[in-house]
Design a protein around this motif. Structure first.
Motif, PDB file in Angstrom:
ATOM      1  N   LEU A   1       0.709  -1.337  -0.009  1.00 14.98           N
ATOM      2  CA  LEU A   1       0.163   0.033   0.025  1.00 14.98           C
ATOM      3  C   LEU A   1       0.822   1.250   0.003  1.00 14.98           C
ATOM      4  O   LEU A   1       0.271   2.228  -0.805  1.00 14.98           O
ATOM      5  CB  LEU A   1      -0.816   0.089   1.321  1.00 14.98           C
ATOM      6  N   GLN A   2       1.959   1.345   0.780  1.00 16.65           N
ATOM      7  CA  GLN A   2       2.827   2.442   0.781  1.00 16.65           C
ATOM      8  C   GLN A   2       3.439   2.553  -0.622  1.00 16.65           C
ATOM      9  O   GLN A   2       3.970   3.766  -0.806  1.00 16.65           O
ATOM     10  CB  GLN A   2       3.901   2.328   1.883  1.00 16.65           C
ATOM     11  N   ALA A   3       3.673   1.692  -1.299  1.00 16.81           N
ATOM     12  CA  ALA A   3       4.136   1.762  -2.616  1.00 16.81           C
ATOM     13  C   ALA A   3       3.344   2.101  -3.653  1.00 16.81           C
ATOM     14  O   ALA A   3       3.513   3.023  -4.418  1.00 16.81           O
ATOM     15  CB  ALA A   3       4.891   0.339  -3.059  1.00 16.81           C
ATOM     16  N   GLU A   4       2.034   1.973  -3.377  1.00 15.40           N
ATOM     17  CA  GLU A   4       0.836   2.112  -4.214  1.00 15.40           C
ATOM     18  C   GLU A   4       0.658   3.711  -3.983  1.00 15.40           C
ATOM     19  O   GLU A   4       0.246   4.436  -4.920  1.00 15.40           O
ATOM     20  CB  GLU A   4      -0.280   1.388  -4.097  1.00 15.40           C
ATOM     21  N   PHE A   5       0.771   4.114  -2.548  1.00 11.68           N
ATOM     22  CA  PHE A   5       0.290   5.467  -2.238  1.00 11.68           C
ATOM     23  C   PHE A   5       1.413   6.081  -1.708  1.00 11.68           C
ATOM     24  O   PHE A   5       1.397   6.658  -0.430  1.00 11.68           O
ATOM     25  CB  PHE A   5      -1.009   5.526  -1.276  1.00 11.68           C
ATOM     26  N   PRO A   6       2.334   6.705  -2.369  1.00 15.59           N
ATOM     27  CA  PRO A   6       3.675   7.152  -1.630  1.00 15.59           C
ATOM     28  C   PRO A   6       3.370   8.545  -0.913  1.00 15.59           C
ATOM     29  O   PRO A   6       4.029   9.039  -0.188  1.00 15.59           O
ATOM     30  CB  PRO A   6       4.493   7.336  -2.751  1.00 15.59           C
ATOM     31  N   ASP A   7       2.322   9.305  -1.469  1.00  8.35           N
ATOM     32  CA  ASP A   7       2.106  10.738  -0.837  1.00  8.35           C
ATOM     33  C   ASP A   7       0.763  10.514   0.363  1.00  8.35           C
ATOM     34  O   ASP A   7       0.124  11.509   0.401  1.00  8.35           O
ATOM     35  CB  ASP A   7       1.673  11.423  -1.818  1.00  8.35           C
TER      36      ASP A   7
ATOM     37  N   ALA B   1       0.241   4.667  -8.808  1.00 15.27           N
ATOM     38  CA  ALA B   1      -0.413   3.686  -7.954  1.00 15.27           C
ATOM     39  C   ALA B   1      -0.843   2.579  -8.927  1.00 15.27           C
ATOM     40  O   ALA B   1      -0.656   1.166  -8.433  1.00 15.27           O
ATOM     41  CB  ALA B   1      -1.807   4.165  -7.490  1.00 15.27           C
ATOM     42  N   GLN B   2      -1.169   2.730 -10.093  1.00 15.98           N
ATOM     43  CA  GLN B   2      -1.598   1.562 -10.813  1.00 15.98           C
ATOM     44  C   GLN B   2      -0.350   0.675 -11.194  1.00 15.98           C
ATOM     45  O   GLN B   2      -0.220  -0.396 -11.402  1.00 15.98           O
ATOM     46  CB  GLN B   2      -2.152   2.228 -12.201  1.00 15.98           C
ATOM     47  N   ASP B   3       0.801   1.287 -11.655  1.00 14.12           N
ATOM     48  CA  ASP B   3       2.063   0.752 -11.686  1.00 14.12           C
ATOM     49  C   ASP B   3       2.378  -0.283 -10.467  1.00 14.12           C
ATOM     50  O   ASP B   3       2.669  -1.435 -10.792  1.00 14.12           O
ATOM     51  CB  ASP B   3       3.275   1.622 -12.002  1.00 14.12           C
ATOM     52  N   ALA B   4       2.496   0.241  -9.264  1.00 15.21           N
ATOM     53  CA  ALA B   4       2.608  -0.342  -7.949  1.00 15.21           C
ATOM     54  C   ALA B   4       1.676  -1.680  -7.874  1.00 15.21           C
ATOM     55  O   ALA B   4       2.115  -2.736  -7.374  1.00 15.21           O
ATOM     56  CB  ALA B   4       2.366   0.688  -7.128  1.00 15.21           C
ATOM     57  N   PHE B   5       0.454  -1.244  -8.183  1.00 11.85           N
ATOM     58  CA  PHE B   5      -0.542  -2.364  -8.100  1.00 11.85           C
ATOM     59  C   PHE B   5      -0.136  -3.378  -8.974  1.00 11.85           C
ATOM     60  O   PHE B   5      -0.298  -4.514  -8.574  1.00 11.85           O
ATOM     61  CB  PHE B   5      -1.930  -1.709  -8.201  1.00 11.85           C
ATOM     62  N   GLU B   6      -0.099  -3.248 -10.056  1.00  5.47           N
ATOM     63  CA  GLU B   6       0.145  -4.520 -11.272  1.00  5.47           C
ATOM     64  C   GLU B   6       1.682  -5.349 -10.536  1.00  5.47           C
ATOM     65  O   GLU B   6       1.566  -6.248 -10.887  1.00  5.47           O
ATOM     66  CB  GLU B   6       0.727  -3.701 -12.553  1.00  5.47           C
ATOM     67  N   LYS B   7       2.677  -4.542 -10.028  1.00  4.46           N
ATOM     68  CA  LYS B   7       3.754  -5.053  -9.834  1.00  4.46           C
ATOM     69  C   LYS B   7       3.420  -5.891  -8.614  1.00  4.46           C
ATOM     70  O   LYS B   7       3.801  -6.982  -8.445  1.00  4.46           O
ATOM     71  CB  LYS B   7       4.612  -4.290  -9.261  1.00  4.46           C
ATOM     72  N   ALA B   8       2.284  -5.721  -7.493  1.00  6.43           N
ATOM     73  CA  ALA B   8       2.066  -6.300  -6.502  1.00  6.43           C
ATOM     74  C   ALA B   8       0.919  -7.279  -6.516  1.00  6.43           C
ATOM     75  O   ALA B   8       0.323  -7.899  -5.823  1.00  6.43           O
ATOM     76  CB  ALA B   8       1.663  -5.350  -5.298  1.00  6.43           C
ATOM     77  N   LYS B   9       0.470  -7.559  -7.910  1.00  5.63           N
ATOM     78  CA  LYS B   9      -0.824  -8.243  -8.270  1.00  5.63           C
ATOM     79  C   LYS B   9      -0.649  -9.717  -7.465  1.00  5.63           C
ATOM     80  O   LYS B   9       0.397 -10.355  -7.633  1.00  5.63           O
ATOM     81  CB  LYS B   9      -0.935  -8.774  -9.628  1.00  5.63           C
TER      82      LYS B   9
END
Length: 251
Positions: free
Chosen positions: A118-124, A213-221
């Motif tokens: 989640l922190q990677a997906e939402f860094p701000d 967020a989308q990029d991080a989400f795809e990587k963490a699928k």
């Protein structure tokens, strides 16, 4: 009379076309820049002058239309992206609080992994939280209700054996927050963000945050089962946060 009328019209049209006061002695100039008296203004010259006036007026109208459009574009933003970022920030906060309460090492490890994703997906997330500090309780309640509802919907779709437990938790939370609506919270968040923009407060670019967020989400699928676990973890964090905020309701 025709010459006089044309002279008057030429004077008026020349003003519309942008002829300066210094040029008032010259009604109109030809394509070579030579001054033409009103009596020498032929049909082609007169039509040319009318065309210049029409173009000038069209430009003024176009500029007038562009000003409100520019102002609107200056404050336009993706309200769906905004709520997604708020949701991420609330879930991060809830999981951080839950980690402080969990004792089981295996559960701690799983929650930490979910928190890192989640922190990677939402860094701000922390910046978003700060911007909504005055409304944080209200938006958190709406996000928590939405999170538990999403977990419940997924449990239904997956025919999960945890469906009954999630249904009870959702019913409890819904009863505890009878006046909270997702639409109302989203509208208030949108208004608050627009106000910050109008005040010139530096804000993160929502489109950039959504792309990240989308990029991080795809990587963490993960698998469907893991996704349900993550939702249930988030729901549990939401319920813990609601219980802490509402105090005696669950006692």
């Amino acid at each position: 009379m025709a010459i006089l009328s044309r002279a008057l019209v030429a004077t008026f049209v020349a003003g519309l076309a942008g002829v300066s006061a210094a040029e008032s002695g010259c009604r109109v100039r030809n394509s070579e820049g030579r001054c033409l008296g009103s009596e020498a203004l032929d049909e082609d010259g007169f039509a040319s002058l009318l065309q210049r006036a029409s173009s000038a007026q069209a430009k003024v109208k176009a500029d007038a239309r562009q000003e409100p459009e520019a102002a609107q574009n200056a404050t336009a933003f993706n309200s769906t992206a905004l709520w997604h970022q708020i949701t991420g920030a609330v879930q991060i906060e809830d999981l951080q609080k839950r980690l402080q309460q969990v004792q089981d090492s295996e559960q701690v490890q799983k929650l930490q992994k979910h928190l890192q994703d989640l922190q990677a997906e939402f860094p701000d997330a922390e910046t978003i939280k700060q911007k909504f500090s005055d409304q944080w309780t209200q938006v958190s309640e709406a996000v928590n209700l939405e999170t538990v509802s999403a977990a419940l919907d997924k449990a239904k779709a997956d025919h999960s054996d945890k469906l009954d437990a999630l249904q009870r938790k959702y019913d409890e939370l819904r009863a505890a927050l009878p006046n909270v609506t997702l639409e109302g919270a989203q509208a208030k968040a949108t208004q608050a963000w627009a106000h910050l923009q109008d005040q010139g407060v530096p804000l993160p670019n929502l489109d950039d945050l959504e792309a990240q967020a989308q990029d991080a989400f795809e990587k963490a699928k993960t698998s469907a089962a893991a996704a349900l676990d993550d939702l249930q973890d988030a729901a549990a964090g939401a319920l813990d946060a609601a219980k802490a905020a509402l105090g005696n309701f669950w006692r």
